[in-house]
Design a protein around this motif. Structure first.
Motif, mmCIF file in Angstrom:
data_model
loop_
_atom_site.group_PDB
_atom_site.id
_atom_site.type_symbol
_atom_site.label_atom_id
_atom_site.label_comp_id
_atom_site.label_asym_id
_atom_site.label_seq_id
_atom_site.Cartn_x
_atom_site.Cartn_y
_atom_site.Cartn_z
ATOM 1 N N TYR A 175 0.834 -1.202 0.000
ATOM 2 C CA TYR A 175 0.000 0.000 0.000
ATOM 3 C C TYR A 175 0.873 1.258 0.000
ATOM 4 C CZ TYR A 175 -3.983 3.014 0.951
ATOM 5 O OH TYR A 175 -4.957 3.969 0.857
ATOM 6 N N VAL A 176 1.938 1.255 0.791
ATOM 7 C CA VAL A 176 2.866 2.380 0.793
ATOM 8 C C VAL A 176 3.491 2.515 -0.599
ATOM 9 C CG1 VAL A 176 5.030 3.283 1.755
ATOM 10 C CG2 VAL A 176 3.291 2.313 3.283
ATOM 11 N N GLN A 177 3.804 1.380 -1.222
ATOM 12 C CA GLN A 177 4.356 1.398 -2.572
ATOM 13 C C GLN A 177 3.347 2.014 -3.556
ATOM 14 O OE1 GLN A 177 7.474 0.561 -2.659
ATOM 15 N NE2 GLN A 177 7.784 0.860 -4.837
ATOM 16 N N TRP A 178 2.072 1.685 -3.369
ATOM 17 C CA TRP A 178 0.996 2.261 -4.190
ATOM 18 C C TRP A 178 1.019 3.785 -4.085
ATOM 19 C CZ3 TRP A 178 -3.837 4.240 -1.993
ATOM 20 C CH2 TRP A 178 -4.769 4.610 -2.961
ATOM 21 N N LEU A 179 1.126 4.282 -2.851
ATOM 22 C CA LEU A 179 1.185 5.731 -2.641
ATOM 23 C C LEU A 179 2.402 6.340 -3.336
ATOM 24 C CD1 LEU A 179 0.252 5.827 1.149
ATOM 25 C CD2 LEU A 179 -1.200 6.580 -0.761
ATOM 26 N N GLU A 180 3.548 5.677 -3.213
ATOM 27 C CA GLU A 180 4.769 6.198 -3.828
ATOM 28 C C GLU A 180 4.664 6.254 -5.345
ATOM 29 O OE1 GLU A 180 8.319 4.235 -2.581
ATOM 30 O OE2 GLU A 180 8.136 4.939 -0.516
ATOM 31 N N GLU A 181 4.091 5.231 -5.944
ATOM 32 C CA GLU A 181 3.976 5.217 -7.408
ATOM 33 C C GLU A 181 3.070 6.343 -7.896
ATOM 34 O OE1 GLU A 181 5.991 3.508 -9.189
ATOM 35 O OE2 GLU A 181 6.723 2.222 -7.590
ATOM 36 N N GLN A 182 2.027 6.635 -7.143
ATOM 37 C CA GLN A 182 1.173 7.763 -7.502
ATOM 38 C C GLN A 182 1.956 9.072 -7.414
ATOM 39 O OE1 GLN A 182 -3.125 7.502 -6.083
ATOM 40 N NE2 GLN A 182 -2.043 6.075 -4.715
ATOM 41 N N GLU A 183 2.814 9.163 -6.405
ATOM 42 C CA GLU A 183 3.679 10.340 -6.271
ATOM 43 C C GLU A 183 4.598 10.485 -7.471
ATOM 44 O OE1 GLU A 183 5.992 10.011 -2.723
ATOM 45 O OE2 GLU A 183 4.555 11.195 -1.590
ATOM 46 N N HIS A 184 5.155 9.374 -7.925
ATOM 47 C CA HIS A 184 6.061 9.419 -9.072
ATOM 48 C C HIS A 184 5.333 10.005 -10.281
ATOM 49 C CE1 HIS A 184 8.529 5.889 -7.200
ATOM 50 N NE2 HIS A 184 8.579 6.995 -6.479
ATOM 51 N N ALA A 185 4.083 9.573 -10.478
ATOM 52 C CA ALA A 185 3.293 10.129 -11.575
ATOM 53 C C ALA A 185 3.080 11.627 -11.352
ATOM 54 C CB ALA A 185 1.952 9.404 -11.677
ATOM 55 N N ARG A 186 2.797 12.009 -10.109
ATOM 56 C CA ARG A 186 2.529 13.419 -9.802
ATOM 57 C C ARG A 186 3.768 14.286 -10.041
ATOM 58 N NH1 ARG A 186 -1.108 16.885 -10.577
ATOM 59 N NH2 ARG A 186 -0.801 18.707 -9.306
ATOM 60 N N ILE A 187 4.929 13.775 -9.704
ATOM 61 C CA ILE A 187 6.174 14.518 -9.944
ATOM 62 C C ILE A 187 6.315 14.817 -11.443
ATOM 63 C CG2 ILE A 187 8.701 14.357 -9.916
ATOM 64 C CD1 ILE A 187 8.300 12.634 -7.293
ATOM 65 N N LEU A 188 6.063 13.812 -12.263
ATOM 66 C CA LEU A 188 6.158 14.005 -13.716
ATOM 67 C C LEU A 188 5.043 14.911 -14.234
ATOM 68 C CD1 LEU A 188 7.143 10.361 -14.703
ATOM 69 C CD2 LEU A 188 8.614 12.391 -14.795
ATOM 70 N N GLU A 189 3.855 14.784 -13.670
ATOM 71 C CA GLU A 189 2.750 15.672 -14.060
ATOM 72 C C GLU A 189 3.112 17.122 -13.745
ATOM 73 O OE1 GLU A 189 -0.417 14.063 -11.711
ATOM 74 O OE2 GLU A 189 -0.478 12.211 -12.888
ATOM 75 N N ASN A 190 3.629 17.354 -12.546
ATOM 76 C CA ASN A 190 4.038 18.709 -12.162
ATOM 77 C C ASN A 190 5.108 19.255 -13.110
ATOM 78 O OD1 ASN A 190 2.293 18.601 -9.994
ATOM 79 N ND2 ASN A 190 3.888 18.276 -8.465
ATOM 80 N N TYR A 191 6.023 18.381 -13.501
ATOM 81 C CA TYR A 191 7.100 18.799 -14.403
ATOM 82 C C TYR A 191 6.533 19.202 -15.765
ATOM 83 C CZ TYR A 191 11.229 18.914 -17.257
ATOM 84 O OH TYR A 191 12.204 19.322 -18.130
ATOM 85 N N ILE A 192 5.663 18.364 -16.307
ATOM 86 C CA ILE A 192 5.035 18.672 -17.609
ATOM 87 C C ILE A 192 4.300 20.015 -17.522
ATOM 88 C CG2 ILE A 192 3.116 18.006 -19.136
ATOM 89 C CD1 ILE A 192 5.292 16.266 -19.824
ATOM 90 N N ASN A 193 3.530 20.199 -16.464
ATOM 91 C CA ASN A 193 2.788 21.455 -16.301
ATOM 92 C C ASN A 193 3.729 22.649 -16.179
ATOM 93 O OD1 ASN A 193 0.209 20.325 -16.445
ATOM 94 N ND2 ASN A 193 0.198 19.836 -14.278
ATOM 95 N N ALA A 194 4.823 22.484 -15.446
ATOM 96 C CA ALA A 194 5.789 23.575 -15.280
ATOM 97 C C ALA A 194 6.463 23.937 -16.604
ATOM 98 C CB ALA A 194 6.854 23.188 -14.241
ATOM 99 N N GLN A 195 6.501 22.990 -17.517
ATOM 100 C CA GLN A 195 7.096 23.227 -18.831
ATOM 101 C C GLN A 195 6.086 23.830 -19.819
ATOM 102 O OE1 GLN A 195 10.380 22.701 -19.940
ATOM 103 N NE2 GLN A 195 10.737 22.574 -17.746
ATOM 104 N N GLY A 196 4.873 24.072 -19.339
ATOM 105 C CA GLY A 196 3.846 24.650 -20.203
ATOM 106 C C GLY A 196 3.270 23.657 -21.187
#
Length: 171
Positions: free
Chosen positions: A44-65
């Motif tokens: 379950y903790v791993q599940w949370l971490e994997e969602q975070e990994h996606a969020r980090i990349l989502e934030n990066y894409i958004n920051a790049q416009g």
């Protein structure tokens, strides 16, 4: 500015991270059903971490416009024969993720996208840690074999894992 090729590659990785999360959630539910609350917690903790990994990349894409484009998540297994098989599948999966991160980094180098390379360095380090962690658990499970007390002990230890927010999301 991020290139379309890089944007598409990162969007593909976002999907892979969300698929990983879905796999770990399935593993957690299977372990829970089998009375392995510690294993269920670890997954379950791993599940949370994997969602975070996606969020980090989502934030990066958004920051790049650029635009995040979510893709369908593929079906994952629902049950495993035993805990060792579950962690072996997790390791196999993490090795695939590592390969994907390496390909993504290679694409960034080819595109001369140094900002993306910088962001991906965190993922490269994370994958080394992911594989090492799962390898250690597999080693422990192989040591105890079919011994029920050994599995009980490992389950208790895995239950001690706690969620900690990934550094890139702490801002």
């Amino acid at each position: 500015m991020i290139t379309k090729k890089m944007q598409d590659a990162i969007n593909t990785q976002i999907n892979a991270e969300l698929c990983s999360a879905y796999l770990y959630l399935s593993m957690s539910m299977d372990a829970e059903t089998k009375g392995l609350k510690g294993v269920a917690n670890w997954m379950y903790v791993q599940w949370l971490e994997e969602q975070e990994h996606a969020r980090i990349l989502e934030n990066y894409i958004n920051a790049q416009g650029a635009k995040v484009e979510l893709l369908p998540i593929t079906e994952v297994p629902k049950t495993w024969k035993n805990t060792l098989e579950m962690f072996r599948d997790a390791l196999y999966h993490e090795k695939e993720v590592t390969e994907n991160i390496n390909k993504l980094t290679s694409t960034a180098w080819h595109e001369k996208d140094f900002a993306t390379i910088s962001r991906l360095e965190w993922f490269i380090t994370e994958q080394v840690e992911e594989e090492d962690s799962i390898n250690y658990i597999i080693d422990q499970l192989e040591l105890v074999g079919n011994e029920k007390f050994g599995l009980y002990y490992i389950d208790q230890k895995l239950g001690e894992r706690r969620y900690k927010m990934a550094e890139p999301l702490e801002d």
